[in-house]
Design a protein around this motif. Sequence first.
Motif, PDB file in Angstrom:
ATOM      1  N   SER A 135       1.842   5.103  -7.794  1.00 11.76           N
ATOM      2  CA  SER A 135       2.327   6.349  -7.205  1.00 11.76           C
ATOM      3  C   SER A 135       3.840   6.474  -7.151  1.00 11.76           C
ATOM      4  O   SER A 135       4.353   7.553  -6.882  1.00 11.76           O
ATOM      5  CB  SER A 135       1.758   6.511  -5.790  1.00 11.76           C
ATOM      6  N   ASP A 136       4.568   5.382  -7.385  1.00  9.91           N
ATOM      7  CA  ASP A 136       6.027   5.459  -7.309  1.00  9.91           C
ATOM      8  C   ASP A 136       6.676   5.660  -8.677  1.00  9.91           C
ATOM      9  O   ASP A 136       7.863   5.381  -8.853  1.00  9.91           O
ATOM     10  CB  ASP A 136       6.601   4.217  -6.632  1.00  9.91           C
ATOM     11  N   LYS A 137       5.927   6.141  -9.648  1.00 10.87           N
ATOM     12  CA  LYS A 137       6.506   6.409 -10.963  1.00 10.87           C
ATOM     13  C   LYS A 137       7.659   7.401 -10.850  1.00 10.87           C
ATOM     14  O   LYS A 137       7.579   8.378 -10.099  1.00 10.87           O
ATOM     15  CB  LYS A 137       5.436   6.981 -11.907  1.00 10.87           C
ATOM     16  N   ASP A 138       8.716   7.171 -11.605  1.00  7.72           N
ATOM     17  CA  ASP A 138       9.882   8.057 -11.541  1.00  7.72           C
ATOM     18  C   ASP A 138       9.631   9.412 -12.187  1.00  7.72           C
ATOM     19  O   ASP A 138      10.244  10.412 -11.817  1.00  7.72           O
ATOM     20  CB  ASP A 138      11.085   7.394 -12.224  1.00  7.72           C
ATOM     21  N   ASP A 139       8.726   9.453 -13.165  1.00 10.89           N
ATOM     22  CA  ASP A 139       8.497  10.681 -13.922  1.00 10.89           C
ATOM     23  C   ASP A 139       7.191  11.364 -13.534  1.00 10.89           C
ATOM     24  O   ASP A 139       6.458  11.873 -14.368  1.00 10.89           O
ATOM     25  CB  ASP A 139       8.501  10.390 -15.421  1.00 10.89           C
ATOM     26  N   ARG A 140       6.892  11.375 -12.248  1.00  6.55           N
ATOM     27  CA  ARG A 140       5.635  11.956 -11.796  1.00  6.55           C
ATOM     28  C   ARG A 140       5.541  13.443 -12.138  1.00  6.55           C
ATOM     29  O   ARG A 140       6.527  14.175 -12.057  1.00  6.55           O
ATOM     30  CB  ARG A 140       5.470  11.777 -10.284  1.00  6.55           C
ATOM     31  N   LEU A 141       4.340  13.874 -12.481  1.00  5.28           N
ATOM     32  CA  LEU A 141       4.078  15.278 -12.790  1.00  5.28           C
ATOM     33  C   LEU A 141       3.508  16.035 -11.598  1.00  5.28           C
ATOM     34  O   LEU A 141       3.495  17.261 -11.595  1.00  5.28           O
ATOM     35  CB  LEU A 141       3.088  15.374 -13.966  1.00  5.28           C
ATOM     36  N   LEU A 142       3.046  15.302 -10.598  1.00  2.00           N
ATOM     37  CA  LEU A 142       2.456  15.925  -9.412  1.00  2.00           C
ATOM     38  C   LEU A 142       3.372  15.704  -8.215  1.00  2.00           C
ATOM     39  O   LEU A 142       3.552  14.571  -7.764  1.00  2.00           O
ATOM     40  CB  LEU A 142       1.071  15.332  -9.135  1.00  2.00           C
TER      41      LEU A 142
ATOM     42  N   GLN B 153      -6.808  12.179  -6.251  1.00  2.00           N
ATOM     43  CA  GLN B 153      -6.957  10.966  -7.056  1.00  2.00           C
ATOM     44  C   GLN B 153      -7.378  11.294  -8.487  1.00  2.00           C
ATOM     45  O   GLN B 153      -6.861  10.708  -9.442  1.00  2.00           O
ATOM     46  CB  GLN B 153      -7.992  10.043  -6.404  1.00  2.00           C
ATOM     47  N   ILE B 154      -8.310  12.215  -8.644  1.00  2.00           N
ATOM     48  CA  ILE B 154      -8.789  12.579  -9.975  1.00  2.00           C
ATOM     49  C   ILE B 154      -7.675  13.233 -10.787  1.00  2.00           C
ATOM     50  O   ILE B 154      -7.517  12.966 -11.987  1.00  2.00           O
ATOM     51  CB  ILE B 154     -10.027  13.491  -9.863  1.00  2.00           C
ATOM     52  N   ALA B 155      -6.886  14.081 -10.145  1.00  4.93           N
ATOM     53  CA  ALA B 155      -5.747  14.684 -10.842  1.00  4.93           C
ATOM     54  C   ALA B 155      -4.759  13.598 -11.281  1.00  4.93           C
ATOM     55  O   ALA B 155      -4.252  13.622 -12.408  1.00  4.93           O
ATOM     56  CB  ALA B 155      -5.052  15.700  -9.939  1.00  4.93           C
ATOM     57  N   LYS B 156      -4.494  12.628 -10.409  1.00  8.37           N
ATOM     58  CA  LYS B 156      -3.570  11.548 -10.754  1.00  8.37           C
ATOM     59  C   LYS B 156      -4.138  10.677 -11.873  1.00  8.37           C
ATOM     60  O   LYS B 156      -3.390  10.205 -12.723  1.00  8.37           O
ATOM     61  CB  LYS B 156      -3.261  10.708  -9.505  1.00  8.37           C
ATOM     62  N   ASP B 157      -5.458  10.466 -11.873  1.00 10.15           N
ATOM     63  CA  ASP B 157      -6.092   9.733 -12.980  1.00 10.15           C
ATOM     64  C   ASP B 157      -5.778  10.420 -14.308  1.00 10.15           C
ATOM     65  O   ASP B 157      -5.347   9.784 -15.277  1.00 10.15           O
ATOM     66  CB  ASP B 157      -7.615   9.691 -12.809  1.00 10.15           C
TER      67      ASP B 157
ATOM     68  N   ILE C  74      -0.216   7.349  -1.864  1.00  7.86           N
ATOM     69  CA  ILE C  74       0.137   8.443  -2.763  1.00  7.86           C
ATOM     70  C   ILE C  74       1.546   8.942  -2.495  1.00  7.86           C
ATOM     71  O   ILE C  74       2.272   9.340  -3.409  1.00  7.86           O
ATOM     72  CB  ILE C  74      -0.903   9.578  -2.635  1.00  7.86           C
ATOM     73  N   ALA C  75       1.942   8.930  -1.242  1.00  7.34           N
ATOM     74  CA  ALA C  75       3.338   9.146  -0.836  1.00  7.34           C
ATOM     75  C   ALA C  75       3.903  10.499  -1.274  1.00  7.34           C
ATOM     76  O   ALA C  75       5.023  10.582  -1.776  1.00  7.34           O
ATOM     77  CB  ALA C  75       4.226   8.017  -1.358  1.00  7.34           C
ATOM     78  N   ILE C  76       3.150  11.559  -1.057  1.00  5.30           N
ATOM     79  CA  ILE C  76       3.684  12.906  -1.242  1.00  5.30           C
ATOM     80  C   ILE C  76       4.159  13.395   0.123  1.00  5.30           C
ATOM     81  O   ILE C  76       3.387  13.435   1.078  1.00  5.30           O
ATOM     82  CB  ILE C  76       2.630  13.860  -1.836  1.00  5.30           C
ATOM     83  N   SER C  77       5.420  13.750   0.213  1.00  6.27           N
ATOM     84  CA  SER C  77       6.015  14.144   1.485  1.00  6.27           C
ATOM     85  C   SER C  77       5.264  15.292   2.134  1.00  6.27           C
ATOM     86  O   SER C  77       4.777  16.211   1.467  1.00  6.27           O
ATOM     87  CB  SER C  77       7.477  14.563   1.254  1.00  6.27           C
ATOM     88  N   ARG C  78       5.177  15.246   3.459  1.00  4.56           N
ATOM     89  CA  ARG C  78       4.536  16.345   4.202  1.00  4.56           C
ATOM     90  C   ARG C  78       5.248  17.668   3.945  1.00  4.56           C
ATOM     91  O   ARG C  78       4.650  18.732   4.067  1.00  4.56           O
ATOM     92  CB  ARG C  78       4.515  16.024   5.698  1.00  4.56           C
TER      93      ARG C  78
ATOM     94  N   TRP D 104      -3.909  -0.738  -2.830  1.00  4.93           N
ATOM     95  CA  TRP D 104      -4.673  -0.812  -4.073  1.00  4.93           C
ATOM     96  C   TRP D 104      -5.328   0.535  -4.397  1.00  4.93           C
ATOM     97  O   TRP D 104      -5.316   0.973  -5.542  1.00  4.93           O
ATOM     98  CB  TRP D 104      -5.763  -1.890  -3.957  1.00  4.93           C
ATOM     99  N   VAL D 105      -5.871   1.185  -3.389  1.00  5.59           N
ATOM    100  CA  VAL D 105      -6.610   2.436  -3.612  1.00  5.59           C
ATOM    101  C   VAL D 105      -5.677   3.606  -3.862  1.00  5.59           C
ATOM    102  O   VAL D 105      -5.879   4.395  -4.806  1.00  5.59           O
ATOM    103  CB  VAL D 105      -7.526   2.730  -2.404  1.00  5.59           C
ATOM    104  N   HIS D 106      -4.635   3.746  -3.041  1.00  3.12           N
ATOM    105  CA  HIS D 106      -3.819   4.962  -3.076  1.00  3.12           C
ATOM    106  C   HIS D 106      -2.474   4.798  -3.784  1.00  3.12           C
ATOM    107  O   HIS D 106      -1.854   5.793  -4.158  1.00  3.12           O
ATOM    108  CB  HIS D 106      -3.592   5.472  -1.654  1.00  3.12           C
ATOM    109  N   HIS D 107      -2.024   3.573  -3.961  1.00  6.01           N
ATOM    110  CA  HIS D 107      -0.792   3.346  -4.723  1.00  6.01           C
ATOM    111  C   HIS D 107      -1.100   2.957  -6.164  1.00  6.01           C
ATOM    112  O   HIS D 107      -0.480   3.468  -7.104  1.00  6.01           O
ATOM    113  CB  HIS D 107       0.055   2.255  -4.053  1.00  6.01           C
ATOM    114  N   ARG D 108      -2.083   2.078  -6.333  1.00 10.46           N
ATOM    115  CA  ARG D 108      -2.464   1.620  -7.681  1.00 10.46           C
ATOM    116  C   ARG D 108      -3.573   2.463  -8.302  1.00 10.46           C
ATOM    117  O   ARG D 108      -3.719   2.492  -9.524  1.00 10.46           O
ATOM    118  CB  ARG D 108      -2.901   0.162  -7.625  1.00 10.46           C
TER     119      ARG D 108
END
Length: 400
Positions: free
Chosen positions: A174-181, A163-167, A212-216, A56-60
Motif C-alpha cells: 500500500s505504500d507504493k509511490d505511484d499509486r493509482l488509487l 481490496q479487489i480494486a487494489k488487486d 491501506i492508509a488512505i487519509s480520512r 499482511w492483509v491490508h498493507h501486503r
Amino acid sequence: MSVTLDLSRMAPQADAPKPLINLSGLTRPQMVAALTESGVVEHGKAKMRATQIFRWVHHRGITDFAQMSDVAKETRARLADSFTIARPEVVERQVSKDGTRKWLIRMAPGIEVETVYIPSVGRVGALCVSSQVGCTLNCSFCHTGTQALVRNLTAAEIVAQVQIAKDDLGEWPSDKDDRLLSNIVFMGMGEPLYNMGQVADAIEIISDNEGIAISRRRITVSTSGVVPQLEALGEKTQAMLAISLHATNDALRDVLVPLNKKYPLNQLMAGIRAYPGLSNARRVTFEYVMLKGVNDSPDEARALVKLIKGIPAKVNLIPFNPWPGTDYQCSDWAAIETFAAILNRAGYSSPIRTPRGRDILAACGQLKSESEKVRASAMRKLSMAAMAGVLDEDEDEAAA
C-alpha cells in the motif's frame, strides 16, 4: 392399524459448520478481541499478532494465512481454522475506453455489487463503493434508487471492494509511490448513514496507517440528508461530507429526494453547518444533478447561492444521465454553464462533472440491479452510480 416410526436409531445430524470470521472487516482493536476470544492467540500476544495480521492483509494484500512468514506455522493453521481473509468472487470485470474500471462482485449467494474505479479524480483516481445492496430512498431521478433494499453490507464487504480494486490496479504494497488509487467515495448504492456502524468501521480500516492508509481527508461520504446521523459521521469517521442536494426548496426536493419530507432543508442545512471539522480546508460538497426545466434556471442558481451562504462548500454540477422509463432530461449545456457561472461569481467552485464509463454502464445514476433466475435462485445484480469530480484541485492539495 397404526404405525409408529422409531427414530431412536437414526444417526444424529451434524451441526452446520460455524462460519469463519472475516478478519478483513475488523479494526485492529476488534481483531485483538477476536484473536483472544477464539483462543488462537494468548492475551499477552494478541495486540502484536493483530498488527502483524493487519499489515499482511491490508498493507501486503495477501489472502492466505500460509503466506504470513513471520507468524509460526502452528498459529497460521489455527488462524485458518477460525478465520478467513479470502476475497469475494469477481464475477465480471469491464474497462471503459476512458479508463474507468467496473467490477461485479459476488459477496454471497444472491448478493452481488458493482464497484467502479474512476481515473484522474481526486489526486490520481477514486473508487466509488457501495454501503448497501439496494436503497430505500427512491429518489425520482435516480435509476439505482428504484432497487429495493436487500440488506446492509458488512465492513468486510465494503473493504473487499477496495481490496479487489487494489488487486486489479497492482496497488500492493500500500505504500507504493505511484499509486493509482488515492480517494474513496461512498457514492454507490445505498444510503451510508443508514449503515453507520459498518461504514465507520470500514473507514477506520481503510484509513489505518498500518494498512491501506488512505487519509480520512481523501474519503468522502455522500448522504441524501439523514440529519440525526451527521454529527456522528463527523465524530466517528472525520470523513469529508457530500450532500445529495438537487433542489433549493422543500416542494421540489420532496419530489426529487423524498427523504426531504422527513428532514426538510432547514434541518438539513443546520446539520451541515454543525458538521464536525467543517472549514475552508474541509469543505462540504453539494451534489446537484442538472434536470432540464426542473432545477436548472438562473433563479435556481441564485437560490442555491442564498441557501448555502456562509458554508465552506463547493458544488458539483452533474449532467443527468437518462435511463429507460424516466421522464427527466439533461439540461442543455448552455444552461449548465450559465448555472455554474452564477455560482462562480458568488465565490463557489462549481465543476461540471464529466460523465465517465458510459460505454460500460458505469455513469452516474444510470444503472439499476435486476433480479433474474439462475439455477432456480434469485441472483440480484447490483448497479450503482460511479461518481467523479469529488475533490477539485485546491481540496486535493489540502488533503495531501
